[in-house]
Structure formats: C-alpha cells, structure tokens
Design a protein around this motif. Sequence first.
Motif, PDB file in Angstrom:
ATOM      1  N   LEU A  71      -2.939   2.669   8.213  1.00 53.85           N
ATOM      2  CA  LEU A  71      -2.619   3.988   8.740  1.00 53.85           C
ATOM      3  C   LEU A  71      -1.447   4.633   8.018  1.00 53.85           C
ATOM      4  CD1 LEU A  71      -3.065   3.182  12.540  1.00 53.85           C
ATOM      5  CD2 LEU A  71      -4.758   4.125  10.915  1.00 53.85           C
ATOM      6  N   LEU A  72      -0.742   3.859   7.186  1.00 54.74           N
ATOM      7  CA  LEU A  72       0.359   4.395   6.404  1.00 54.74           C
ATOM      8  C   LEU A  72       0.666   3.499   5.222  1.00 54.74           C
ATOM      9  CD1 LEU A  72       3.838   3.666   7.955  1.00 54.74           C
ATOM     10  CD2 LEU A  72       1.779   2.470   8.668  1.00 54.74           C
ATOM     11  N   GLU A  73       1.474   4.040   4.325  1.00 53.32           N
ATOM     12  CA  GLU A  73       1.986   3.321   3.167  1.00 53.32           C
ATOM     13  C   GLU A  73       3.373   3.890   2.894  1.00 53.32           C
ATOM     14  OE1 GLU A  73       0.808   2.534  -1.542  1.00 53.32           O
ATOM     15  OE2 GLU A  73      -0.728   3.182  -0.109  1.00 53.32           O
ATOM     16  N   ILE A  74       4.325   3.023   2.521  1.00 55.22           N
ATOM     17  CA  ILE A  74       5.693   3.469   2.261  1.00 55.22           C
ATOM     18  C   ILE A  74       6.143   2.939   0.918  1.00 55.22           C
ATOM     19  CG2 ILE A  74       8.111   3.376   3.012  1.00 55.22           C
ATOM     20  CD1 ILE A  74       7.088   2.905   5.877  1.00 55.22           C
ATOM     21  N   GLU A  75       6.683   3.850   0.081  1.00 52.50           N
ATOM     22  CA  GLU A  75       7.314   3.445  -1.174  1.00 52.50           C
ATOM     23  C   GLU A  75       8.757   3.916  -1.135  1.00 52.50           C
ATOM     24  OE1 GLU A  75       5.009   5.313  -4.265  1.00 52.50           O
ATOM     25  OE2 GLU A  75       6.108   7.183  -4.073  1.00 52.50           O
ATOM     26  N   ALA A  76       9.609   3.286  -1.924  1.00 49.45           N
ATOM     27  CA  ALA A  76      11.030   3.606  -1.848  1.00 49.45           C
ATOM     28  C   ALA A  76      11.725   3.370  -3.170  1.00 49.45           C
ATOM     29  CB  ALA A  76      11.686   2.767  -0.754  1.00 49.45           C
ATOM     30  N   ILE A  77      12.896   3.994  -3.288  1.00 52.94           N
ATOM     31  CA  ILE A  77      13.806   3.746  -4.404  1.00 52.94           C
ATOM     32  C   ILE A  77      15.141   3.373  -3.796  1.00 52.94           C
ATOM     33  CG2 ILE A  77      14.971   4.716  -6.425  1.00 52.94           C
ATOM     34  CD1 ILE A  77      12.609   6.719  -6.617  1.00 52.94           C
ATOM     35  N   VAL A  93      10.434   0.292  -5.141  1.00 50.98           N
ATOM     36  CA  VAL A  93       9.563  -0.473  -4.247  1.00 50.98           C
ATOM     37  C   VAL A  93       8.175   0.153  -4.289  1.00 50.98           C
ATOM     38  CG1 VAL A  93       9.188  -1.276  -1.891  1.00 50.98           C
ATOM     39  CG2 VAL A  93      11.535  -1.020  -2.768  1.00 50.98           C
ATOM     40  N   SER A  94       7.211  -0.610  -4.750  1.00 49.56           N
ATOM     41  CA  SER A  94       5.825  -0.144  -4.762  1.00 49.56           C
ATOM     42  C   SER A  94       5.377   0.168  -3.344  1.00 49.56           C
ATOM     43  CB  SER A  94       4.903  -1.222  -5.333  1.00 49.56           C
ATOM     44  OG  SER A  94       5.191  -1.455  -6.684  1.00 49.56           O
ATOM     45  N   GLY A  95       4.333   0.968  -3.230  1.00 52.45           N
ATOM     46  CA  GLY A  95       3.800   1.311  -1.921  1.00 52.45           C
ATOM     47  C   GLY A  95       3.493   0.062  -1.113  1.00 52.45           C
ATOM     48  N   GLN A  96       4.188  -0.079   0.001  1.00 49.98           N
ATOM     49  CA  GLN A  96       3.973  -1.217   0.899  1.00 49.98           C
ATOM     50  C   GLN A  96       3.065  -0.772   2.029  1.00 49.98           C
ATOM     51  OE1 GLN A  96       5.220  -4.459   0.253  1.00 49.98           O
ATOM     52  NE2 GLN A  96       5.487  -3.344  -1.675  1.00 49.98           N
ATOM     53  N   VAL A  97       2.200  -1.669   2.443  1.00 49.12           N
ATOM     54  CA  VAL A  97       1.183  -1.356   3.448  1.00 49.12           C
ATOM     55  C   VAL A  97       1.310  -2.335   4.620  1.00 49.12           C
ATOM     56  CG1 VAL A  97      -0.386  -0.324   1.763  1.00 49.12           C
ATOM     57  CG2 VAL A  97      -0.542  -2.771   2.255  1.00 49.12           C
TER      58      VAL A  97
END
Length: 127
Positions: free
Chosen positions: A118-124, A33-37
């Motif tokens: 204020l944040l970004e989340i990436e995942a596998i 999962v690409s960095g989600q904002v």
Amino acid sequence: MEILPLDPATLPDAMGNYTHGTLVADVRRTVFVSGQVPWARQGVVPGDFDSQCRLTWRNVFAVLAEAGMGVHNLAKVTTYLSDRRYREANSRIRQEILGDHRPALTIIITDIYAEEWLLEIEAIAVE
C-alpha cells in the motif's frame, strides 16, 4: 554537520510535520535509502495500512542503522501511496515516528509495484 529547515515567509506554512526545504551543511556521509516496502524478511506483508506503514518505516530505519544513522539524519523522504485514502493515516504515523524532526517531504499517489503493498518509502540521510 547541520540540517536546517527552510520555510520561507512567502510560502504557506508546511502542514504535516515537514519543511519546504532542507539545507545540509558540512556533510561527511550521505545514505540513499532505496524504496522500502512493507515486506518483512520472512516475506510477510501485513494486511492493513497502519501495520504496513510501520513496517516500511522499520525497514527504512534498518538501512539507516546499518550506516550508524537514525531519524535525525533524514534530510529528504519520499512516500508513494497506492491510494489517497491513506493520506491521513500516513501523516499521523509519520509524525509519530519522526517526532519533532522535519525533513523535506514529498508524497506521491501512484500505482505500486506489488498489488499488496500500500506504500513505499525512500529517503536520503546525511551525517
């Protein structure tokens, strides 16, 4: 497929509902999962951290759902925070959203691409 937490007895307990490592066995599929904002499809960015965090997680789960996956498929999560003052809120919301699922986790305090994010989340995620 199995996702097993790795928490060696020689390390301090992992705080904040995560595991020191994750062993993934018998994987059929992997989703990066690409960095989600905190950006809604309409281009709206909420003004407060809690709303941004929840929206960002919704965006992560939208990508996972597209692959037929969900929270229990998460093996690794990396969260980028724009300021360390968001650590506690981030942890609280993450624990609420992930429930008892404990993926490997990294949190990085850094500058974010757009000033209003204020944040970004990436995942596998794996299956």
